[in-house]
Every structure is written in structure tokens, then in C-alpha cells.
Design an enzyme around this catalytic site. Structure first.
Site, short mmCIF file in Angstrom:
data_model
loop_
_atom_site.label_atom_id
_atom_site.label_comp_id
_atom_site.label_asym_id
_atom_site.label_seq_id
_atom_site.Cartn_x
_atom_site.Cartn_y
_atom_site.Cartn_z
CD GLN A 31 -2.88 5.57 -4.07
OE1 GLN A 31 -3.67 5.93 -4.93
NE2 GLN A 31 -3.23 4.83 -3.03
CD GLU A 59 -2.46 -13.27 0.69
OE1 GLU A 59 -1.39 -13.26 1.33
OE2 GLU A 59 -3.57 -13.17 1.23
CG LEU A 72 -1.71 1.26 1.53
CD1 LEU A 72 -2.77 1.49 0.46
CD2 LEU A 72 -2.39 1.16 2.89
C1 LIG Z 1 -0.77 -7.59 -3.13
C2 LIG Z 1 -1.62 -6.40 -2.93
O1 LIG Z 1 -1.61 -5.79 -1.89
S1 LIG Z 1 -2.63 -5.88 -4.21
C3 LIG Z 1 -3.20 -4.30 -3.72
C4 LIG Z 1 -2.27 -3.21 -4.11
N1 LIG Z 1 -2.59 -2.04 -3.32
C5 LIG Z 1 -3.62 -1.21 -3.59
O2 LIG Z 1 -4.36 -1.33 -4.55
C6 LIG Z 1 -3.85 -0.13 -2.57
C7 LIG Z 1 -4.10 1.23 -3.18
N2 LIG Z 1 -3.12 1.59 -4.18
C8 LIG Z 1 -1.79 1.72 -3.93
O3 LIG Z 1 -1.31 1.48 -2.85
C9 LIG Z 1 -0.93 2.21 -5.07
O4 LIG Z 1 -1.70 2.94 -5.97
C10 LIG Z 1 -0.21 1.08 -5.85
C11 LIG Z 1 0.61 0.24 -4.90
C12 LIG Z 1 -1.21 0.18 -6.58
C13 LIG Z 1 0.71 1.75 -6.87
O5 LIG Z 1 1.63 2.58 -6.19
P1 LIG Z 1 2.08 3.98 -6.81
O6 LIG Z 1 3.06 4.58 -5.87
O7 LIG Z 1 0.88 4.78 -7.14
O8 LIG Z 1 2.81 3.47 -8.12
P2 LIG Z 1 3.83 4.29 -9.04
O9 LIG Z 1 3.72 5.74 -8.76
O10 LIG Z 1 5.16 3.67 -8.94
O11 LIG Z 1 3.24 3.96 -10.46
C14 LIG Z 1 1.88 4.26 -10.72
C15 LIG Z 1 1.78 5.23 -11.88
O12 LIG Z 1 2.31 6.50 -11.56
C16 LIG Z 1 3.18 6.93 -12.60
N3 LIG Z 1 4.22 7.79 -12.03
C17 LIG Z 1 5.37 7.40 -11.47
N4 LIG Z 1 6.08 8.49 -11.08
C18 LIG Z 1 5.34 9.56 -11.39
C19 LIG Z 1 5.52 10.94 -11.22
N5 LIG Z 1 6.61 11.43 -10.64
N6 LIG Z 1 4.54 11.76 -11.64
C20 LIG Z 1 3.42 11.26 -12.21
N7 LIG Z 1 3.19 9.95 -12.40
C21 LIG Z 1 4.14 9.11 -11.99
C22 LIG Z 1 3.73 5.65 -13.12
O13 LIG Z 1 4.25 5.79 -14.44
C23 LIG Z 1 2.51 4.81 -13.13
O14 LIG Z 1 1.66 5.18 -14.20
P3 LIG Z 1 1.12 4.12 -15.25
O15 LIG Z 1 0.41 3.05 -14.45
O16 LIG Z 1 0.23 4.90 -16.13
O17 LIG Z 1 2.36 3.60 -15.90
#
Ligand SMILES: CC(=O)SCCNC(=O)CCNC(=O)[C@H](O)C(C)(C)COP(=O)(O)OP(=O)(O)OC[C@H]1O[C@@H](n2cnc3c(N)ncnc32)[C@H](O)[C@@H]1OP(=O)(O)O
Length: 377
Positions: A229, A257, A223
Site C-alpha cells: 500500500q 459498490e 484490495l
Molecule cells: C470498493 C471497495 O473495495 S472499498 C475498499 C477499498 N479497499 C480497502 O480499503 C482495503 C485496504 N486498503 C487498500 O487496499 C489500499 O490501501 C487502497 C486500495 C485503499 C489504496 O491503494 P494504495 O495502493 O495504497 O493507493 P496508492 O498508493 O495509489 O495511493 C495511496 C497514497 O499513497 C501515495 N503514494 C503513491 N505512490 C507513492 C510512493 N511511491 N511513495 C509514497 N506514497 C505514495 C499516494 O499519493 C496516496 O497518498 P494520498 O492519499 O495522501 O494522496
């Protein structure tokens, strides 16, 4: 409005989570700048499948957290209440931190104290900075902890409600089992000669026995909190796991998982970047031999299925669809894997249906691969 409807509130909209960075005026900033508000994504574990609360007009439920220590405060407000209204705190209390308080003045004092005093727990394993606007004073620090780590069990009791609110199907983990490993990501802010910490995200992992003498690390909850995010932190946290697992002899592979689509995308993108950077996809031509997939899986501690997916993505990335032989070889590579994974269900169909079903599945996988490749470009 229907007379009954005005007494029904959507629980996900009613719950207002506030991360309080510092008490008003404590560092010369506006109060607003120091509070980040957002709603949960899921409240069905707490309020039931319909995510509805009965018996209140204009209900708001505030869950305030000190942004580093996660000390918390519960309060609620409404315009009117029926005598038969749902008991909100009773419904929520098993999901909230056990030390949550309801005295706001006391909470403000705790925020003030924790802003100065709170420090992350566990072993620091790395840090990084980002170039985005507003993060000039921030360094992001990764810590490793388990339930034996001093202060961590108490901290996790505060943290775990975020998993319920943001990960579909999440449940609390057994916090007396010291085998759980947890990686925490904090933001360290240096401002006005003062250092303070905010929680950014975390990941829980469990080591399962892998015959004969290794473990399979399974990511259970992953998370990044909403304000952080889409800024690359999820990728950094995920990459930090690889680096760690690759250097640990006892870890055979990393699994996940029930990954949701967002996490699967994050995993695919990072695995692709990592394997590409390591030169794994050089001289690529279908069919890719099973032994090559197994060898890459073993070296990079990924599952064979995930490595096979990455090879297929890499094949598609290089593919010239006008080259019929190349496209056919790709199709067969994917279909062979899909068949193996779904053999039981496919074998119940007659030959023609089976061919048709497999082709349909192939087309949807191919479409999804195009979507993932577009994210990578
Ligand atoms: C096993 C499990 O727990 S499954 C459940 C996973 N957890 C969840 O769903 C809980 C809620 N969500 C989250 O915690 C988060 O959104 C996650 C874990 C799914 C993703 O984490 P994030 O930190 O948002 O991921 P990250 O930033 O690395 O990448 C996401 C997007 O942001 C983009 N991004 C990365 N850096 C930047 C930036 N500086 N500026 C703008 N966008 C960016 C990435 O390119 C990516 O975009 P894309 O999907 O269009 O390619």
C-alpha cells in the site's frame, strides 16, 4: 490486571498474517527478509462484533501464506488455556482457504516448490515498473481472469480471506458465476537467475445490465495487500480498469459498490488527473450544463454523479473566493446537485430549515473538496 481480562484477547491483534516469499536460506537471504508480517484490520466477521477471543493467555494465531501461490498454513500458540476456551479453528475455518494445512514442515516444502513454480493465471494485460528503493528487481504485472480461467477458482478460494480481513463489510462472492471479472496484480521478482511471483492486490467486478444493450461494471472488492500500500499500486490497478472499459463497447459506465474513504480518495484523485490530462476542464465556468456532464460521463465511462463531483472540484481549484459572483456560481452548482440527491429528506423540512441544512451540507462538501485538492497538489 482483572482476573478475567487476562483470558480475553483482541482477535485482530492475535491474528498474525505472514507472507512467506521463500523458505529460509533458499536464495541466500536472511529468513527475516523473506517474511512479511502484518495484522488484519477486521476480524469481526469471524470472531464477532467485539473482536474478542476468550480463554487463552498470550494467544497468537499464525496464518502463513506462500506469497505467490497463497498456499497456506494455520498454527496457534498460547501460554495457557481454559477448558472452556473459544474454539478458534472452528470459528475461522469457513473464512480460511479450504486447502489450508497445519503441518509446518510440509508448508515449508510447498513454499520452496511454489517459489520456483508458481505462475499467475489469466490473460496478461500489462506491466509496469516503479522506481522505489527495493523494487529494482521487480516488475508489476496485471492479469485478467474469471471463474472459468484455469486455476483461478482454486486461487480465489485462497485469496478471498484477505477481502474479509481488509475490506469492511466484505463477503465472499459467488465463485460459480462466470460473469465476475477479476483483475490481479502480481510482482515478478528476478533475482539470482530465478523468477518468482508475489501477489500484490486484486479487484473484483460484476457487469450489470444497462438498458438496452450495455453493461454497468461495478467494482465490488478492491484490495492492495498491506506491504504494497501507499506505493501507487492502487492507482495503477484503478487506471488499468479505465483503459480497459474505455476500449470495450459493451461497457457503459464504471461504478463502485460501497466505496470507503480511502477508495473514494483514490478514485477522485485518479479521475481528476485523468480528466485534467484529457483537457475536460478547459474553459471552466459555473454553471456547468447538465449536457456537458452527461457527455463527459459517456466518453470516459464514469457515472454522472462522479463527473459532476470532478467538475465541482475543478471549479473550486480555479476559484478566486474574493470574486463573489464566481463563488456564488460555484455554491449554486454544488447546492443544486446536493438538493437533487437529497430532495426527499430535504422536502420534509420547512423552507428555512431546508436552506440551513443545504448550506451546512455544502460547507462540509466544500471542506472535503479542499482536502482532496490538497492531496492532488
Ligand atoms: C470498493 C471497495 O473495495 S472499498 C475498499 C477499498 N479497499 C480497502 O480499503 C482495503 C485496504 N486498503 C487498500 O487496499 C489500499 O490501501 C487502497 C486500495 C485503499 C489504496 O491503494 P494504495 O495502493 O495504497 O493507493 P496508492 O498508493 O495509489 O495511493 C495511496 C497514497 O499513497 C501515495 N503514494 C503513491 N505512490 C507513492 C510512493 N511511491 N511513495 C509514497 N506514497 C505514495 C499516494 O499519493 C496516496 O497518498 P494520498 O492519499 O495522501 O494522496
Amino acid at each position: 490486571m482483572n482476573a478475567l481480562k487476562q483470558w480475553v484477547t483482541n482477535s485482530t491483534e492475535a491474528v498474525n498474517i505472514r507472507l512467506v516469499k521463500a523458505p529460509p536460506g533458499s536464495n541466500g537471504d536472511d529468513e527475516e527478509e523473506d517474511i512479511i508480517e502484518f495484522n488484519p484490520v477486521f476480524t469481526y466477521p469471524v470472531f464477532g462484533e467485539q473482536e474478542q477471543i476468550f480463554g487463552y493467555k498470550d494467544l497468537i494465531i499464525n496464518l502463513e501464506f506462500a506469497s505467490g501461490s497463497l498456499a497456506s498454513c494455520f498454527s496457534m500458540g498460547y501460554k495457557d488455556k481454559k477448558p472452556t476456551a473459544d474454539k478458534i479453528y472452528t470459528a475461522m475455518k469457513d473464512y480460511l482457504p479450504p486447502d489450508i494445512i497445519d503441518n509446518h514442515d510440509q508448508f515449508t516444502q510447498i513454499v520452496q516448490r511454489d517459489y520456483k513454480e508458481f505462475k499467475p493465471m489469466g490473460t496478461k494485460i500489462g506491466e509496469y515498473r516503479v522506481s522505489s528503493e527495493g523494487a529494482e528487481n521487480s516488475t508489476f504485472e496485471l492479469y485478467q481472469a474469471n471463474f472459468d480461467t484455469p486455476r483461478f477458482q482454486e486461487y480465489h478460494k485462497r485469496l478471498q480471506c484477505f477481502a474479509i480481513f481488509f475490506i469492511e463489510g466484505a463477503s465472499f462472492i459467488e465463485d460459480t458465476d462466470e460473469k465476475w471479472e477479476v483483475r490481479l496484480l502480481f510482482e515478478r521478482v528476478s533475482e539470482n537467475g530465478q523468477e518468482s511471483y508475489n501477489i500484490v492486490g486484486y479487484c473484483t467486478m460484476y457487469p450489470y445490465f444497462y438498458y438496452p444493450d450495455q453493461v454497468r461494471m461495478r467494482i465490488s472488492q478492491f484490495l492492495i495487500l498491506p506491504p504494497y500500500q501507499q506505493q501507487g499500486h492502487g492507482s495503477r490497478l484503478y487506471q488499468s480498469l479505465y483503459n480497459d472499459f474505455c476500449s470495450r463497447k459493451e461497457v457503459r459506465e464504471m461504478t463502485v459498490e460501497d466505496p470507503n474513504e480511502e477508495f473514494s480518495d483514490l478514485r477522485d484523485k485518479n479521475d481528476m488527473k485523468h480528466l485534467t490530462a484529457k483537457g475536460v476542464f478547459k474553459d471552466l465556468q459555473a454553471p456547468i450544463k447538465k449536457a456537458r456532464i452527461e457527455q463527459v460521463a459517456q466518453t470516459y465511462k464514469l457515472t454522472k454523479r462522479q463527473v459532476a463531483r470532478c467538475f465541482e472540484l475543478a471549479l473550486l481549484r480555479n476559484l478566486d473566493k474574493r470574486n463573489k459572483a464566481q463563488y456564488k456560481a460555484f455554491r449554486l452548482q454544488v447546492k443544486e446537485r446536493l438538493f437533487r440527491h437529497n430532495a426527499e429528506a430535504l422536502n420534509t423540512l420547512d423552507k428555512e430549515e431546508r436552506i440551513e441544512k443545504l448550506h451546512e451540507t455544502f460547507l462540509s462538501v466544500e471542506e472535503d473538496y479542499h482536502r482532496i485538492l490538497a492531496l492532488l497538489s
